[in-house]
Motif scaffolding. Sequence first.
Motif, PDB file in Angstrom:
ATOM      1  N   LEU A 107       0.778  -1.241   0.050  1.00 43.37           N
ATOM      2  CA  LEU A 107      -0.165  -0.056  -0.172  1.00 43.37           C
ATOM      3  C   LEU A 107       0.971   1.292  -0.055  1.00 43.37           C
ATOM      4  O   LEU A 107       1.816   1.283   0.859  1.00 43.37           O
ATOM      5  N   ASP A 108       0.372   2.296  -0.809  1.00 49.33           N
ATOM      6  CA  ASP A 108       1.275   3.540  -0.865  1.00 49.33           C
ATOM      7  C   ASP A 108       0.541   4.492  -0.052  1.00 49.33           C
ATOM      8  O   ASP A 108      -0.460   4.998  -0.237  1.00 49.33           O
ATOM      9  N   PRO A 109       1.420   4.895   1.062  1.00 46.54           N
ATOM     10  CA  PRO A 109       0.745   5.721   1.959  1.00 46.54           C
ATOM     11  C   PRO A 109       0.262   7.110   1.484  1.00 46.54           C
ATOM     12  O   PRO A 109      -0.506   7.984   2.020  1.00 46.54           O
ATOM     13  N   ARG A 153      -2.084   7.579   4.435  1.00 46.29           N
ATOM     14  CA  ARG A 153      -1.469   7.780   5.512  1.00 46.29           C
ATOM     15  C   ARG A 153      -2.090   8.510   6.696  1.00 46.29           C
ATOM     16  O   ARG A 153      -1.830   8.660   7.728  1.00 46.29           O
ATOM     17  N   THR A 154      -3.461   9.144   6.218  1.00 42.27           N
ATOM     18  CA  THR A 154      -4.493   9.640   6.991  1.00 42.27           C
ATOM     19  C   THR A 154      -5.415   8.744   7.796  1.00 42.27           C
ATOM     20  O   THR A 154      -6.198   9.075   8.524  1.00 42.27           O
ATOM     21  N   TYR A 155      -5.244   7.452   7.301  1.00 43.77           N
ATOM     22  CA  TYR A 155      -6.011   6.468   7.992  1.00 43.77           C
ATOM     23  C   TYR A 155      -5.807   5.964   9.232  1.00 43.77           C
ATOM     24  O   TYR A 155      -4.441   6.146   9.734  1.00 43.77           O
ATOM     25  N   SER A 156      -6.686   5.562  10.300  1.00 44.26           N
ATOM     26  CA  SER A 156      -6.127   4.882  11.211  1.00 44.26           C
ATOM     27  C   SER A 156      -5.847   3.418  10.916  1.00 44.26           C
ATOM     28  O   SER A 156      -6.093   2.856   9.462  1.00 44.26           O
ATOM     29  N   SER A 157      -4.965   2.583  11.868  1.00 40.96           N
ATOM     30  CA  SER A 157      -4.348   1.425  11.328  1.00 40.96           C
ATOM     31  C   SER A 157      -5.912   0.349  11.046  1.00 40.96           C
ATOM     32  O   SER A 157      -5.592  -0.268  10.019  1.00 40.96           O
TER      33      SER A 157
END
Length: 243
Positions: A107-109, A153-157
Motif C-alpha cells: 500500500l502506498d501511504p 497515511r491519514t487512515y487509522s490502522s
Amino acid sequence: MEAFIRARDLSVDFPIYDNSHRSFKKKVLNLTTGGRIGSDAGKHPVVSALAELNFDFSHGDRVGLVGHNGSGKTTLLRVLSGVYAPVRGQLSVRGKIASLLDVSMGLDPDATGFENIYLRGIMDGLKPALIRSKIDEIADFTDLGEYLNLPVRTYSSGMMLRLAFAISTSVEADILIMDEWLSVGDAEFSAKAAARLDVLVGNAAILVIASHNPALIARICTRKIHLEHGRVLSDEPVVPEVQ
Ligand SMILES: Nc1ncnc2c1ncn2[C@@H]1O[C@H](COP(=O)(O)OP(=O)(O)OP(=O)(O)O)[C@@H](O)[C@H]1O
C-alpha cells in the motif's frame, strides 16, 4: 485446468552470518522450537527451516499446516507464494496463486484509497478495464466513503486494514495461501470480512493455511500436515466433527 502443487525434496536453509556462531549453535541445539541448526560448506551455522518435504496438493485439498513455533509453517507458505525460492529440491505449481500473508504490503501511504486499489490491480497484472469494474465493489466493501479520496497515511490502522483486506480478497485465485484466519476491523466489519473470506476459500481449488487454532483447522480443512523442525511429522485427513 486442475490446480496442483507438487513438492519433491523441497528444502529451505537460512545461513546465519554471526561472529558468535559457536556459542549460538550450542545454545539453540537443545531447543524444542525452530528448525534444526547445522552448518554449510563454509562452516557457517545454517537453520534448516524446511528439510526435504514431499507432498502433492490437488484440486479440492484444504490443507492446514500445524506445528510448534518455528516448525516451518510460514517459511513453507512463503515458498508456495514465491517469496522464497527452494534451496534444494523442486516445487511445481499449476494455478493462479493468491497470497494473503501480508495484506498491507505494497500500500502506498501517499496515494489515496482509490489510487491504491488501482495500483494493486496494476501490480497484479490486471487490465485497466477489469480494475475499473472492481473498484466500486472494493470501495463499497470498505465502507470508508469519502476517506477513499484521502491519502492512506491519514487512515487509522483499522481503516488501513479494511482497505488492504478488501483489495487482497477481491482476487480470483485457484490457490489461496493464508497464515491464520484473517480477522480485521470492528465487530460489524469483521463479520462481513469472515463471510467474504468464506466465499474466497469456497471458490479456491486449493487452500493452504497455517494455524495454531485446532477448531479452525477442524472447520475448514480436509487435510492436516504437522511440521516439526522443518519436516513432515504427519499428513492425515481431517475428520469432520459430528455436530
Ligand atoms: N528470515 C529468516 N532468517 C533466519 N532464520 C529464519 C528466517 N525465517 C525463519 N527462520 C527460521 O526458520 C525456522 C522456521 O520458521 P517459520 O517462521 O517458518 O516457523 P513457523 O512454523 O511459521 O513459526 P510460528 O508458529 O512461530 O509462526 C525457525 O527456526 C526460524 O528461526
